[in-house]
Every structure is written in C-alpha cells, then in structure tokens.
Design an enzyme around this catalytic site. Structure first.
Site: not given
Length: 590
Positions: A79, A153, A177
């Site tokens: 990420k 996210s 997330s």
C-alpha cells in the site's frame, strides 16, 4: 486469467526447485500487464520489470546457496502509505510524495524472508476512508463487479490480491481499512493487535491506532506472514512486547453474537441472510453462542471521527494542510480541517469517553472468548459514494471502527456472495494478542463456496483530458472529475507554447490557457482519463469563454484540454510567469 496465488504453495515450489523465483515473477508481471486493461487504477506506481526480475534472481541465488526461505519468490504488493525502497511514497497525494531511504520494517522482514515486492497500490488518500474512491488515481472497483466499490482504504491491495496479480498485499487498518476491502473481494483481512507488527516507515493516519494489515487468499498465508512480522521493533515507539499466549480450547469457544436489535443492514437483506448462515456454521463447528449487547461498542465506534482522533489525522499532515490544502482530496480535506479545529478540552473529553468504553469492553471478554460480527452491513456502487461521500462511508465502518480504539485483534473472512457478485464477510474479533486463537477459530468457520468469476467486461474508450485550474486535485471543481470516475494519469506540463491568465470576475477563480508559439512557456497541468460518455457530459458543462480543445504536452503528446476564446483574456491578469494555477492560488493566500 483466473486463479489466485497462494504464498505457501509458491514458496514450497521455489524452495523445492520445482519453480524459480524468476519464473514466478515473470508470470506475475504478465498477469499485472493483462489486468492493466481492466483496472489500471489498482496501482499508484510499480517497480520496473527489470528490477522485479533482479530481486527474484537474488532469491534464486539464495536458494541455490542452500537457504530455505519461508516466502521464497512470493510476489507481493505494498500500500502506498508504506515505504518501499526504490519507490516514492505518496499516501495517494502526489504533493506529499517523498523517496524513502529504506524499507518500512514490515517490508524489510518480508524481503528478508524471500518475498518479492512488485509495486505500490492505490488507496483512499492518507488512508482516510473505507470506500477506495478518495484518490486522484481513480476508484478501483470490486473484482467481481466493478460498478461497486472495492472498499478501502487498502483498495488497490485488495484488488491486486483478489485478481491474482500477487499472492498477498500489505495494507493498513485504523478503522477497518484492511478488513472492509477484504470482505468485498472475498479475501482474508488480518488486523493484528496494535504494536504486534512494526509501523515504522508507515505514513500515519492516527499514529496511536494504526496497524499494518495483510490481505491474503488463505488463512495459512495470513498465519505465515503474522509469524514473520510479529516481534518488537525498538525503533518504533508504538511497538509492544507480546505476552505469553494461552490458546483457546476450540471445541468450547464462547462466541459472542449481537442482539438483533443492535444490527443495522441499511436495507441489505442478502447481507442479513449471509450473516445468519455464518452463525449457523459457527454453531455447527461447536461454538457456544452467547448473545452480547454491542451497543457500547457501536457508540465507541462513533468516537473515531470525532474529537482527538480526527485531530490526530490532521496532525499527521499538518504541514501540507497548512501550506497546500488544495493538494488534498476535497473529501479528505474536509475531514482533516474538522480535526484541525479540535480543542484540547474536546480532546480530553474524548479520552475520558474512551476510557468508559474500554471498561465496558473488558466486561464483554469475561463472558465470551471472541465476537462474531458482519465485517460491513452492506456495499455501495462507486457512483453512490461519489454522490454521498460521507454518510455511506460511515455506514461501512459500523462494525469495524471500534476495534483499534479498544485494543482488539480482528480477522475478516469470506462468508458468501451477494447476487450482484460482491463479497460478504464476517469478522472474528478478540482481545489484544488473540490473533492465533482467532486464526484457529476462523479455520473452522470459513465459507468454502467458490467466488464468482472476475469482472473482465471491456473498458469503455478512455479519453485523456488535461486540466489546468479549478479542476486540479483539491481545487473547487475537482469533484466534476471524481464524480465521473476520472482516473489520474500524471502531473506534467504543457509544451513551452502557452500563456496562462487569471480570468476577471470568474467564480470560483478560473484560468485561461492560450496558445502562443512565440512567447509562451510550459504550464503545469494534470492529466486524467474519462470514458467517452463521462467526457461528453463533462464537456457539456464547460461554460464559455472556456472550451475543450487540444493541448500539447511537454513530451509532444496531444490530449484534450481546457483552452480559451480570445475574449477570456479581456481584463485578465497574466500569470504565465508563475508556471501554473497552484502557484497563483498560493499568491492569493499570501
């Protein structure tokens, strides 16, 4: 392209000499290239193929030298709020980007174990969101039905794993997330106890709550990665020493389930039915079902976007928020600005309220060993969260937001699929340091139904559009792009043949870009892609004296972009010397 990578299988084959890490990496790169035609917005950046193959070759050399590596040749994604040496970290905000001097600790441990990173994945900017749509790089969709959100996210990390591009991906999890996108895409979402895994080298969202998480295709892979990443990091102020483990007697687990009155489905009857199926499987596996009042947990969840924890988000990017607020996604900026206004009194009031909730949570663990909850109550289309970005996002965190606040561990596991193909998941939640218990329990409760086929419907024709002013990321009209699922391509400049003016009397302030082959210069622009229908509706909204024409970029490419009629510069101020609209807006604030 079908099937998913399993880390344990790949490492076993590479260690045994049945495959080389270079062969695995080559297959991975081919799959990524093929999926670029489906969801290029999965990624923010990727390592060059030659660099990936070089890393894989180094793994093969270690195997040839006699090492046995637990993640030998396993490709993984990171990420883009987690540092990966050789790749810029942006947290989804190009203006924030920096080049790290070393890998984040979790990345370094995975690489030491033989894993091969391939790139950085898309996310809700600054990990602020559960939808995956708050990014200038576009909104990834659920791999089974791309009209629906991927969840966030850790959006790109979920898509890359579920689409079979990598074996696993690192995410982060502050409010859900890592768990929410796992649920929507049929994955395992493993969120450890705060401090179990190092967060050194991670861009903070709420530093006191943040956890690195992992999205995998199997519980075995999640357990393997947890074993590699667990351990105290003396350079991380939030790292913790784990206490001795005390395994549960799985046959007599007291599994808490919520009262019907405490569950909210927002009209999603299919999710409600799938949760009842999951409870039945838990009973069949021998768990003793105990009804629990989760109202205090739900009340605690509301704290996360109030008071001190929103202020903590603002503190993480305080410099950018002060100097360049226009560079921040408008939805994210609205949230952060609210946090920046939080008083010290409100902060202490929030901490006092949290302590009350902690006491209530501690009482819950005297009656049960683990809690079974829906990961999310429902799912939404991308168009729906674009139209209503706050309330729908909040709905998704109903059963996830309280977990880090109350120092709990959680694992999201697949629990079936809705008729629209999107994944439904349940979460097993336990007190701090209960990860291994939860993994054992999850192995007995999992849903073994095959996922639906991946959504490979051909993409509509995409048209590149250069924007120069009020439509730039963070500017007042940027929503006209995000509401049409525009995908960010690059920040660049025009050819050195343009003049820029600030039009007189325009609200919001707008620029006029005028071609001048003799006296012009390069002007900063951002390039986006829209499908043909979205481009057409966008063009229809452009008011005169502005128009959409053709703009030549610094590299010689010609794209569609904002141009102006001659009357646009009547009474206008020439700002060519500033080089771009952001610089001009900065002078207005000064």
């Amino acid at each position: 392209m079908s099937g998913r990578f399993l880390a344990t299988e790949i490492a076993g084959a590479v260690n045994a000499g049945a495959r080389t890490a270079v062969q695995v990496a080559g297959a991975c790169l081919e799959r990524i290239a093929a999926y670029d035609g489906v969801q290029p917005q999965t990624w923010i950046s990727r390592l060059p193929p030659a660099a990936v193959l070089e890393r894989a070759g180094a793994v093969d050399a270690r195997i040839a030298a006699g090492e046995r590596l637990p993640l030998a040749g396993v490709p993984f994604a990171v990420k883009d709020n987690i540092d990966l040496l050789g790749s810029e970290t942006t947290a989804g905000c190009p203006a924030y980007g920096y080049s790290p001097g070393r890998d984040a600790e979790v990345v370094a441990r995975l690489v030491a174990a033989g894993a091969v990173p391939v790139g950085k994945t898309n996310l809700d900017q600054f990990a602020t969101g559960l939808v995956g749509a708050r990014s200038p790089h576009g909104a990834p969709g659920c791999v089974f039905n791309r009209a629906y959100i991927s969840g966030g996210s850790s959006a790109g990390s979920a898509v890359a794993t579920a689409a079979g591009l990598v074996a696993f991906a690192l995410g982060t999890d502050t409010a859900g997330s890592g768990r929410v996108p796992a649920a929507f895409n049929g994955l395992i979402g493993f969120k450890p106890t705060k401090g179990r895994w190092s967060t050194r080298g991670v861009v903070p969202a709420c530093r006191s709550l943040d956890c690195v998480s992992v999205l995998t295709n199997s519980l075995e892979d999640a357990a393997l990665i947890d074993g590699l990443l667990s351990g105290f990091d003396a350079e991380d102020a939030y790292s913790r020493h784990a206490p001795p483990s005390r395994p549960l007697a799985i046959g007599t687990v007291r599994l808490g389930v919520p009262r019907a009155a405490d569950l909210e489905w927002f009209g999603d009857t299919q999710s409600e039915r799938l949760f009842e199926d999951a409870k039945r499987r838990a009973r069949d596996a021998g768990s003793v079902m105990v009804e629990v009042d989760i109202a205090p947990l739900l009340a605690c969840a509301r704290l996360l976007y109030q008071g001190p924890w929103v202020a903590e988000r603002a503190a993480a990017v305080a410099g950018l928020l002060k100097t360049s607020p226009g560079a921040i996604h408008p939805v994210v900026r609205t949230i952060l600005m609210g946090g920046a206004a939080t008083s010290a009194v409100e902060t202490f009031e929030g901490f006092y309220a949290l302590r009350e909730f902690e006491t209530r949570a501690e009482e819950i663990w005297t009656a049960i060993d683990a809690l079974l909850l829906p990961t999310t109550p429902t799912i939404y289309r991308i168009s729906e969260v674009m139209a209503e970005p706050f309330g729908l996002n909040a709905n998704l965190g109903l059963y996830t937001n309280f977990v880090n606040l109350l120092d709990m561990a959680a694992i999201a596991i697949p629990a079936g699929f809705r008729d629209n193909g999107t994944g439904f998941g349940v979460s097993l939640i336990g007190p701090a340091w209960s990860e291994r218990d939860l993994l054992d329990l999850a192995a007995r409760l999992g849903d073994d139904r095959e996922p639906p086929p991946l959504d490979f419907e051909p993409r509509a024709e995409r048209i590149k559009l250069a924007v120069v002013g009020a439509h730039l990321a963070g500017m007042p009209l940027h929503w006209q792009l995000t509401s049409r699922d525009a995908r960010f391509v690059e920040a660049t400049q025009t050819a050195p043949t343009y003049r820029l003016y600030a039009m007189a009397g325009s609200k919001p302030p707008k620029p006029a870009l005028v071609h001048d082959a003799q006296g012009g210069r390069s002007i900063d622009v951002e390039v986006y892609e829209l499908d043909a229908a979205a481009f057409g509706s966008f063009t229809a909204e452009v008011p005169p004296p502005l128009a959409i024409g053709s703009v030549t970029l610094a590299n010689g490419d010609t794209v569609k972009g904002f141009v102006a009629e001659p009357r646009a510069i009547l009474g206008a101020a020439e700002i060519t010397y500033l080089g771009g609209w952001r610089a001009y807006v900065g002078t207005l604030k000064g």
